[in-house]
Design a protein around this motif. Structure first.
Motif, PDB file in Angstrom:
ATOM      1  N   UNK A   1       0.852  -1.197   0.000  1.00  0.00           N
ATOM      2  CA  UNK A   1       0.000   0.000   0.000  1.00  0.00           C
ATOM      3  C   UNK A   1       0.885   1.243   0.000  1.00  0.00           C
ATOM      4  N   UNK A   2       0.658   2.126  -0.959  1.00  0.00           N
ATOM      5  CA  UNK A   2       1.379   3.404  -1.018  1.00  0.00           C
ATOM      6  C   UNK A   2       0.650   4.416  -0.139  1.00  0.00           C
ATOM      7  N   UNK A   3       1.351   5.014   0.814  1.00  0.00           N
ATOM      8  CA  UNK A   3       0.742   5.927   1.781  1.00  0.00           C
ATOM      9  C   UNK A   3       1.017   7.386   1.425  1.00  0.00           C
ATOM     10  N   UNK A   4      -0.005   8.206   1.525  1.00  0.00           N
ATOM     11  CA  UNK A   4       0.129   9.658   1.418  1.00  0.00           C
ATOM     12  C   UNK A   4      -0.473  10.258   2.687  1.00  0.00           C
ATOM     13  N   UNK A   5       0.265  11.133   3.346  1.00  0.00           N
ATOM     14  CA  UNK A   5      -0.228  11.786   4.557  1.00  0.00           C
ATOM     15  C   UNK A   5      -0.271  13.290   4.327  1.00  0.00           C
ATOM     16  N   UNK A   6      -1.463  13.874   4.458  1.00  0.00           N
ATOM     17  CA  UNK A   6      -1.657  15.307   4.300  1.00  0.00           C
ATOM     18  C   UNK A   6      -1.950  15.918   5.667  1.00  0.00           C
ATOM     19  N   UNK A   7      -1.200  16.949   6.035  1.00  0.00           N
ATOM     20  CA  UNK A   7      -1.379  17.611   7.324  1.00  0.00           C
ATOM     21  C   UNK A   7      -2.159  18.906   7.116  1.00  0.00           C
ATOM     22  N   UNK A   8      -3.245  19.080   7.868  1.00  0.00           N
ATOM     23  CA  UNK A   8      -4.059  20.292   7.774  1.00  0.00           C
ATOM     24  C   UNK A   8      -4.859  20.425   9.058  1.00  0.00           C
ATOM     25  N   UNK A   9      -5.587  21.538   9.207  1.00  0.00           N
ATOM     26  CA  UNK A   9      -6.413  21.652  10.393  1.00  0.00           C
ATOM     27  C   UNK A   9      -7.729  20.902  10.196  1.00  0.00           C
ATOM     28  N   UNK A  10      -8.511  20.794  11.257  1.00  0.00           N
ATOM     29  CA  UNK A  10      -9.699  19.946  11.246  1.00  0.00           C
ATOM     30  C   UNK A  10     -10.691  20.356  10.153  1.00  0.00           C
ATOM     31  N   UNK A  11     -10.953  21.642  10.024  1.00  0.00           N
ATOM     32  CA  UNK A  11     -11.909  22.107   9.023  1.00  0.00           C
ATOM     33  C   UNK A  11     -11.430  21.788   7.604  1.00  0.00           C
ATOM     34  N   UNK A  12     -10.152  21.963   7.354  1.00  0.00           N
ATOM     35  CA  UNK A  12      -9.600  21.670   6.025  1.00  0.00           C
ATOM     36  C   UNK A  12      -9.689  20.191   5.706  1.00  0.00           C
TER      37      UNK A  12
END
Length: 297
Positions: free
Chosen positions: A120-131
């Protein structure tokens, strides 16, 4: 395959640039242009208006875009359904996480997930809760892991871990040696908090509300690391997850202020979209997040 051309088309539409689309898809710009030309020949009309600064959809392109997204989604779902049927866990898993979770908690889970499901290729996006909520509604992520509350009729939040939130100061702050701190005394202090819209900011405000405190002055910083450095420099107090500061507390860069009889716990939650097909990779990740043996903070 037509799916490849539609993926290129959708990416150019999103990026409004052939060069940025090429970078996102790891292709050359001539390859992007050729695939768009092929698609325009197929439909018998121009799909983009090109200028020196940007690329915009024509009326035909606007009409095609929602269908292209549906086709790409169905293609991904069909592959996921076949993988699930034969018990194979593959594909790409895109996770949205708030900063505290993404930087300080989730790495432990991702390491175990990769060990168990290396295909499985993983992508992690960091943002605030609303985003992250917006990303989920726009199908940009498969699952979210968030702090704070988010209410939307198409989204569900399932708590999986209690996170202790603590009051922090620099070791040299006058309150650092106090054994008993009153709410009135805290109200005189400057508080350094995250930006509005972040789960950490909402938690900080609720923390202060439960203490009956309205700070004299608030400094807003959109980075947890920036907050820690600012508190360490003696500019004020802050309220952060214990996960974020366990190292700094351990080696004495920050001090936790103890408030007699007061403990603030907040739930960390898995964010999912109601009714959306869940791939095997997503299901395995959600199961692991909920059952993981998290290290003590």
């Amino acid at each position: 395959m037509i799916n490849t051309h539609l993926q290129v088309f959708a990416t150019v539409a999103e990026k409004k640039s052939f060069s940025r689309a090429a970078e996102a898809l790891c292709l050359t710009q001539p390859a992007i242009s050729q695939q768009i030309h092929t698609l325009e020949d197929y439909y018998g009309t121009k799909l983009f208006e090109r200028t020196s600064k940007r690329v915009d959809l024509t009326a035909a392109g606007e009409a095609l875009l929602p269908y292209a997204k549906q086709i790409l989604d169905l293609s991904a779902l069909s592959k996921g359904a076949i993988d699930d049927l034969i018990g194979r866990v593959t594909g790409t898993l895109t996770i949205g996480a708030t900063l505290t979770i993404g930087e300080y908690i989730l790495p432990h889970v991702l390491a175990e997930f990769t060990r168990r499901f290396p295909d499985v290729a993983l992508n992690l996006l960091i943002a605030n809760t609303e985003e992250i909520g917006e990303m989920m509604l726009n199908a940009q992520i498969d699952v979210g892991v968030v702090e704070g509350q988010l209410r939307h009729r198409h989204l569900t939040l399932t708590p999986y871990l209690d996170d202790e939130v603590v009051l922090l100061a620099s070791p040299g702050h006058p309150l650092a040696t106090c054994t008993e701190i009153s709410a009135a005394r805290l109200a005189e202090e400057t508080f350094i908090l995250r930006e509005a819209g972040s789960g950490t900011r909402a938690t900080s405000e609720e923390f202060l509300h439960q203490l009956g405190i309205e700070p004299r002055k608030v400094i807003t910083i959109g980075s947890t690391q920036g907050i820690k450095e600012t508190v360490e420099a003696g500019m004020g107090l802050s309220i952060l997850s214990k996960w974020c500061v366990r190292r700094e507390i351990g080696y004495g860069a920050l001090t936790r202020l103890h408030l007699a009889g007061f403990c603030y716990l907040r739930p960390l939650s898995v964010l999912e979209r109601i009714g959306r097909f869940q791939s095997r990779a997503t299901a395995e990740f959600v199961s692991m997040v909920r059952t993981f043996a998290y290290p003590a903070t």
